[in-house]
Design a protein around this motif. Structure first.
Motif, PDB file in Angstrom:
ATOM      1  N   ARG A 193      54.631  25.060 -73.282  1.00  0.00           N
ATOM      2  CA  ARG A 193      55.039  25.171 -71.878  1.00  0.00           C
ATOM      3  C   ARG A 193      54.021  25.951 -71.048  1.00  0.00           C
ATOM      4  O   ARG A 193      53.857  25.695 -69.860  1.00  0.00           O
ATOM      5  N   TYR A 196      51.614  23.367 -70.136  1.00  0.00           N
ATOM      6  CA  TYR A 196      52.346  22.370 -69.342  1.00  0.00           C
ATOM      7  C   TYR A 196      52.442  22.815 -67.883  1.00  0.00           C
ATOM      8  O   TYR A 196      52.198  22.045 -66.955  1.00  0.00           O
ATOM      9  N   ILE A 205      57.793  16.588 -71.948  1.00  0.00           N
ATOM     10  CA  ILE A 205      57.380  17.758 -72.715  1.00  0.00           C
ATOM     11  C   ILE A 205      57.182  17.430 -74.186  1.00  0.00           C
ATOM     12  O   ILE A 205      56.294  17.976 -74.843  1.00  0.00           O
TER      13      ILE A 205
END
Length: 359
Positions: A193, A196, A205
Motif C-alpha cells: 500500500r 500503491y 490492489i
C-alpha cells in the motif's frame, strides 16, 4: 599478515585439527585462543585474558566463565566455550545469559565452539542478555563483509562505552535485512500500500502486489549487475561491455551502431593505464593515487567499511571501492577527474573505443 589473512590461516587448520581435538579445553587451546590472539588480545597476559573468570550467582557460588577479556581491569567480553562438535544448543545460551547478568560491566557475550562465534548484547533491557545474537561469524566460511564487522571487537578498535551501541546497530541492521528478505518473497499489505498510494495506482490492489514483488526483484538485480564472478570470463566481458556501450548514429541518422568504450588514463608521471575492461583501469588508477588519500576527499567512493547493497563495492587491500558496479564509463571518467581535482594532481582521462582482445 593482515587481519583477514590471519583468520584465513586459522581457518585452514581447522579441518586437519578436528580429529585430534577432544573436549572443551582442547577446543579452547586449539581454536578459541588463536582466534582471541587474532583479535589482538594476549591470552598469556592475566590482565587482558582471564580463564575461568568468576561469575558467582546469588547463592550459587563457584560459577566460572571459560574466558573473559579485560580492559582497564574491567570485563568487556565474556566467552563461553563448548566442544567443537557441539551445535551450541539453547541451554548453552542460558548459561551465558546467567553469567552476563552478574558481570554487569560486560557489554558483549560470546558463545562458541571454536568454529562458530555468536555475539550477544543487552539491546532490549540493560544487563539482561538478548536471547538472539546480533552477529555470527563462522571460521569455516570467512566473508570479507563479516570480517569488517568483526574488526569492531579487536583490541585496537573495541570501545567499551560504544560497544553496546555498535551491537544494537548491527542487531537492528540484521533485523531490517530480515524484514526486507521477507518482503521480497511475500510483500505485506502495508508494504504494498505504501507504493500503491505513492504512485497513485489505479490497479486492483491484489494485482498491484505482484507488480511490487517483481519491481523489488528487478531493482535488486539492476543494482548488483556489473561485477563478474571470478573465473567467468564470458560473463565478465558481457557485463563490462554493457556498462561501456555508446550508441552512435551514422551520417544518415537512421542506423544506430553500438560501440564499446573504456578508459585510458595518463598518470602525472606519464604512465598510461589502459586495460581491456574499464573497471580494471578505474581501480588501478585509484590504487595508484592512494586509496587512503582518495577516501579523505571522496569517502562515498572509497571506504574502510563495505557499502550498502545499492552502492555495493569491491574490496582491495582493506578498502572498499564503489563505482565498479552500476557505473558507466562516463560515470567513472567524471569521478576520476573530480578526484584528481580534489587531490590537485594532473590526470588525463580519455574515453576510447574498446579494441578486441589480443591473443
Amino acid at each position: 599478515m593482515d587481519f583477514i589473512e590471519e583468520l584465513n590461516n586459522l581457518s585452514s587448520r581447522i579441518p586437519d585439527y578436528k580429529d585430534k581435538v577432544k573436549g572443551e579445553q582442547a577446543t579452547i587451546d586449539a581454536f578459541v585462543k588463536p582466534f582471541i590472539r587474532a583479535l589482538g588480545y594476549d591470552d598469556t597476559n592475566p590482565t587482558e585474558v582471564v580463564p575461568q573468570f568468576t561469575a558467582d550467582i546469588g547463592t550459587k557460588q563457584g560459577e566460572k566463565v571459560d574466558l573473559a577479556i579485560l580492559k582497564n581491569d574491567k570485563a568487556i567480553m565474556l566467552i563461553e566455550c563448548k566442544d567443537w562438535s557441539s551445535d551450541l544448543p539453547k541451554e548453552d545460551v542460558s548459561q551465558l545469559f546467567r553469567y552476563f547478568t552478574v558481570v554487569t560491566e560486560a557489554r558483549i557475550g560470546v558463545l562458541t565452539n571454536g568454529i562458530q562465534y555468536r555475539f550477544y548484547t543487552d539491546s532490549e533491557k540493560p544487563n539482561v542478555m538478548d536471547t538472539e545474537p546480533f552477529f555470527q561469524f563462522n571460521m569455516s566460511d570467512i566473508q570479507p563483509v563479516l570480517v569488517n564487522v568483526l574488526k569492531n571487537f579487536t583490541k585496537n578498535k573495541f570501545d567499551l562505552n560504544n560497544a553496546r551501541s555498535i551491537a544494537v546497530n548491527l542487531k537492528h541492521r540484521g533485523e531490517i535485512k530480515q524484514i526486507l528478505r521477507a518482503q521480497l518473497e511475500t510483500p505485506t499489505n502495508g508494504f504494498v500500500r505504501f507504493f500503491y498510494e505513492a504512485i497513485k495506482s489505479q490497479m486492483e490492489i491484489q494485482d498491484f502486489t505482484n507488480v511490487v514483488k517483481r519491481a523489488f526483484h528487478e531493482f535488486l538485480d539492476e543494482q548488483t549487475e556489473g561485477e563478474p564472478n571470478e573465473g567467468d570470463e564470458q560473463k565478465e566481458e558481457k557485463t563490462d561491455e554493457s556498462d561501456e556501450r555508446e550508441e552512435k548514429k551514422t551520417n544518415r541518422g537512421n542506423i544506430s551502431l553500438a560501440k564499446f568504450m573504456n578508459l585510458r588514463v595518463t598518470m602525472p608521471d606519464g604512465q598510461v593505464i589502459h586495460h581491456y575492461h574499464g573497471t580494471d583501469t578505474y581501480i588501478e588508477v585509484l590504487e595508484k593515487l592512494g586509496l587512503e588519500k582518495v577516501m579523505r576527499v571522496r569517502p562515498n567512493i572509497v571506504s574502510t567499511e563495505p557499502f550498502s547493497l545499492i552502492t555495493e563495492g569491491v574490496e582491495r587491500g582493506g578498502f572498499w571501492i564503489r563505482g565498479v558496479k552500476g557505473f558507466s564509463t562516463d560515470d567513472r571518467k567524471v569521478e576520476l577527474e573530480k578526484i584528481a581535482g580534489l587531490l590537485s594532481v594532473s590526470l588525463l582521462v580519455e574515453k576510447v573505443e574498446k579494441k578486441p582482445k589480443s591473443d
